[in-house]
Motif scaffolding. Sequence first.
Motif, short mmCIF file in Angstrom:
data_model
loop_
_atom_site.label_atom_id
_atom_site.label_comp_id
_atom_site.label_asym_id
_atom_site.label_seq_id
_atom_site.Cartn_x
_atom_site.Cartn_y
_atom_site.Cartn_z
N ILE A 9 -17.07 -14.76 26.74
CA ILE A 9 -18.38 -14.88 27.57
C ILE A 9 -18.41 -13.79 27.76
N ASP A 10 -20.12 -13.51 27.61
CA ASP A 10 -20.49 -11.91 27.99
C ASP A 10 -21.99 -12.25 29.35
N ILE A 11 -21.46 -11.97 30.20
CA ILE A 11 -22.52 -12.88 31.32
C ILE A 11 -23.20 -11.26 31.53
N LEU A 34 -21.17 -12.98 39.88
CA LEU A 34 -21.21 -14.01 38.15
C LEU A 34 -19.75 -14.22 37.67
N LYS A 35 -19.81 -12.86 37.46
CA LYS A 35 -18.77 -12.47 36.32
C LYS A 35 -17.08 -13.37 37.10
N LYS A 36 -17.50 -13.50 38.54
CA LYS A 36 -15.88 -13.88 39.28
C LYS A 36 -16.01 -15.22 39.62
N ILE A 37 -17.11 -15.90 39.14
CA ILE A 37 -17.06 -17.32 39.48
C ILE A 37 -17.16 -17.76 38.62
N VAL A 38 -17.84 -17.55 37.20
CA VAL A 38 -17.67 -18.69 36.28
C VAL A 38 -16.27 -17.85 35.42
N GLN A 40 -15.16 -15.23 34.22
CA GLN A 40 -14.80 -14.62 32.66
C GLN A 40 -13.97 -14.02 32.15
N ASP A 41 -13.20 -12.90 32.90
CA ASP A 41 -12.10 -12.69 31.87
C ASP A 41 -11.12 -13.73 31.78
N GLU A 42 -10.28 -14.83 33.15
CA GLU A 42 -9.41 -15.74 32.27
C GLU A 42 -9.97 -16.77 31.70
N ILE A 43 -11.45 -17.14 31.30
CA ILE A 43 -11.91 -18.09 30.25
C ILE A 43 -11.88 -17.22 29.11
N LEU A 47 -9.94 -17.90 25.44
CA LEU A 47 -10.23 -18.57 24.61
C LEU A 47 -9.82 -17.81 22.85
N TRP A 48 -9.56 -16.27 23.39
CA TRP A 48 -9.23 -15.90 22.28
C TRP A 48 -7.65 -16.24 22.14
N ASP A 49 -7.13 -16.58 23.13
CA ASP A 49 -5.27 -16.94 22.71
C ASP A 49 -4.89 -17.97 21.93
N ALA A 50 -6.57 -19.26 22.05
CA ALA A 50 -6.26 -20.14 21.33
C ALA A 50 -7.52 -20.16 20.34
N ARG A 51 -7.78 -19.45 19.72
CA ARG A 51 -8.92 -19.21 18.49
C ARG A 51 -8.26 -19.84 17.55
N GLU A 52 -7.38 -19.44 16.77
CA GLU A 52 -6.48 -20.61 15.53
C GLU A 52 -6.68 -21.65 15.99
N LEU A 53 -7.15 -22.76 17.19
CA LEU A 53 -7.17 -23.83 17.45
C LEU A 53 -8.28 -24.70 17.90
N GLN A 54 -7.89 -26.02 17.10
CA GLN A 54 -8.86 -27.12 17.49
C GLN A 54 -8.44 -28.24 17.73
#
Length: 279
Positions: A9-11, A34-38, A40-43, A47-54
Motif C-alpha cells: 500500500i503506497d499512497i 491520508l497515510k495515517k488514516i489508512v 499504511q505502515d501497519e497494513i 501483508l508482508w508478514d502474512a504474504r505466504e497465507l491465503q
Amino acid sequence: MIQVTEKTIDIDAILRSKMGSKAGSVPRFAVNWLKKIVHQDEINSFLWDARELQGTPWLKAGLAYLDNTIEVTGLENLPDDSDGRRYTFVSNHPLGGIDGVAVGSIIGERYNDNFRYLVNDLLMNLPGLAPLCIPINKTGKQSRDFPRMVEEGFRSDHHMVMFPAGLCSRKIDGKIQDLPWHKTFITKSVETHRDIVPIHFDGQNSEKFYRIANICKLFRLKFNFAMLFLADEMFKNTGKTFHVTIGKPIAWQTFDKSKKPAEWAEEVRKKVYSIQNSL
C-alpha cells in the motif's frame, strides 16, 4: 491483483497513478494524513508478514494481528458439510472490516475454504483474500459483467457469504443498524435452491465515524468519504472481543410469492437482528 511487497500500500504511488504530474501539488500534510488514516505502515507490515497465507489462514492471521477474539453462539446451526448442499450465509455489517473477516473465518473453517464473498473489487488488491472473492464494481466494464458474475457464484459449488446492505451499518434513529438490504440474496438463493443462514455480528464503530457518514448523507456526496476511515476504525477495535450468533437455516421455499423479494430481504434482515437474543 497486486504482488505483496514491503510497501504494498503506497499512497504516494496511488496519487501519482491517479493524478500524474498534478500529484506533486497535493500538500504533504494531506498526504501524510491520508497515510495515517489508512494505516499504511501497519497494513503493509501485516501483508508482508502474512504474504505466504491465503484464504481462511489469512483471515485468522488478520484477527490475530488485531488481537481480536471472536465468541460464537449457534455453531450447531451451521449445516453439515456432508449433506452435499450449498447455502447462502448473510450477516449484518456493523464494522465494515473485522466483521467480514470474522464471519469468513468461521465459514471457511467449517467448510474448508469452500465459500465466496461478494465484495467491493478494491479488496482484490489483497492477495491473501482474493481467492475467496467475487469482485463487484458497479461502474465501468465490470458493471456489465456483474449479473453474470453473481449468477456464476450462485450456480457454483461454493457457499456464498454476503453482507446484503452493501455498506457498513450507520446510526439510524439512534441505533446502529444496516441500511435496507438488497434483494439479490433472496432471488438468487431461490433460483439455486439454497437455504439461507442468518448471522448476527455484535459490534459498532466510533461516534466520529457515524458523524462523518451522516455529513456525507446530508450533503449528498457521491464519494463515500466515510469509507476512508474504515481502516482507522478497524485499528480502533484492536484487542476487542466480538460476539457472533448463528441462526437456524431458513428454507428457500419460505420465500414464496406472498411477498416481493425486497420484502423478504427485509424479513431476513429483521431475523438477523432478532437471533441475537433468541439463542
